[in-house]
Design an enzyme around this catalytic site. Structure first.
Site, PDB file in Angstrom:
ATOM      1  CB  CYS A 104       8.645 -25.563  -7.469  1.00 20.52           C
ATOM      2  SG  CYS A 104       9.490 -25.177  -8.997  1.00 20.52           S
ATOM      3  CB  CYS A 163      12.208 -31.890 -11.013  1.00 22.13           C
ATOM      4  SG  CYS A 163      10.754 -31.161 -11.816  1.00 22.13           S
TER       5      CYS A 163
HETATM    6  N1  DGL Z   1       8.367 -28.939 -10.412  1.00 20.68           N
HETATM    7  C1  DGL Z   1       9.464 -28.128 -10.629  1.00 20.68           C
HETATM    8  C2  DGL Z   1      10.692 -28.426  -9.836  1.00 20.68           C
HETATM    9  O1  DGL Z   1      10.590 -29.075  -8.816  1.00 20.68           O
HETATM   10  C3  DGL Z   1       9.581 -27.229 -11.769  1.00 20.68           C
HETATM   11  C4  DGL Z   1       9.779 -27.796 -13.083  1.00 20.68           C
HETATM   12  C5  DGL Z   1       9.755 -26.723 -14.127  1.00 20.68           C
HETATM   13  O2  DGL Z   1       8.762 -26.005 -14.197  1.00 20.68           O
HETATM   14  O3  DGL Z   1      10.733 -26.609 -14.857  1.00 20.68           O
HETATM   15  O4  DGL Z   1      11.776 -28.028 -10.184  1.00 20.68           O
END
Ligand code: DGL
Length: 260
Positions: free
Chosen positions: A72, A182
């Site tokens: 993430c 993301c």
């Molecule tokens: N998958 C996430 C990232 O890479 C988080 C997205 C989120 O929960 O806002 O930032």
């Protein structure tokens, strides 16, 4: 070492990293936490993101993970320094791939689509400063995209509408590379291919994260060397595990609800 690799994300997005990891190291067992109950992390404060990252890390350590992938960008950019300083296992993070984009752009203009939490972090600011000198970086928060992807609507009309709205301004500025900052966003690639002109290069760091994980496991002598052992892949969601199942194309994976 046969212990699993732990992976966490605010939801289903980190499965895009899990897929790269599994393709590169099919012999390794994995445990994945989808903290969908708390998605999106990108709209939370730095302190909240840190506390959620600590909670996920401690659960993966209870399950005896030998290495943790913070799959993430939002959690990496806000919490990985703390995690590395306070826990003994190696951590692999993911950040928007500014450096590869800066090396590939011909127009010297790149776009970054990421969450508010990532774009406002010190780590992102420092990485951009370090690798993008002489390059125009157009940043755009992807507000609303994660929620739609978590609902399985990654190729919907709503998504394409948001992508047009978010990306047209940077396209008008002349970007030729778009960084997906993301881990949810690789699921937007079919929609992006409809929305973006052909010459725009989409850059994401999933494969680089898998390769880095392999290098760290090798260096730390943590690879599973027992080739006769069947690896286990366990996924936990704290909302509806059926949603998570749609993102994992592996019949032998076990997917559970867990209140964490
Ligand atoms: N998958 C996430 C990232 O890479 C988080 C997205 C989120 O929960 O806002 O930032």
């Amino acid at each position: 070492m046969q212990n699993p690799i732990g992976i966490f994300d605010s939801g289903v997005g980190g499965t895009s990293i899990w897929k790269e990891l599994h393709a590169l190291m099919p012999n390794e067992s994995t445990i994945y936490l989808a903290d969908s109950k708390n998605a999106p992390y990108g709209e939370k404060s730095e302190e909240e993101i840190l506390q959620l990252s600590i909670k996920n890390t401690e659960l993966l350590l209870e399950k005896e993970c030998k290495l943790i992938i913070v799959a993430c960008n939002t959690a990496t950019t806000n919490a990985i320094n703390y995690l590395r300083a306070n826990y003994k296992v190696p951590f692999i993070g993911i950040e928007p791939a500014i450096k590869p984009a800066a090396l590939q752009t011909k127009t010297k203009k790149v776009g970054v689509l990421a969450t508010k939490g990532t774009l406002s972090s010190d780590l992102f600011y420092n990485t951009s400063k370090l690798y993008a000198s002489g390059i125009e970086v157009y940043e755009q928060e992807g507000s609303g995209l994660v929620e739609l992807i978590e609902s399985g609507l990654h190729n919907s009309k709503e998504i394409k509408h948001l992508l047009h709205k978010f990306l047209n301004p940077m396209l008008n500025k002349g970007i030729d590379c778009l960084v997906l900052g993301c881990t949810h966003y690789p699921y937007l690639i079919p929609a992006l291919n409809e929305v973006l002109p052909n010459h725009i290069k989409i850059i994401d760091s999933g494969l680089a994260v898998a390769q880095q994980t392999k290098a760290v496991l090798e260096k730390s002598k943590l690879l599973n060397l027992d080739l006769n052992l069947h690896p286990n892949h366990t996924f936990y969601s704290n909302t509806n595990p059926e949603v998570l199942r749609q993102f994992i194309s592996l019949d032998s994976a076990t997917i559970y609800y867990l209140d964490f």
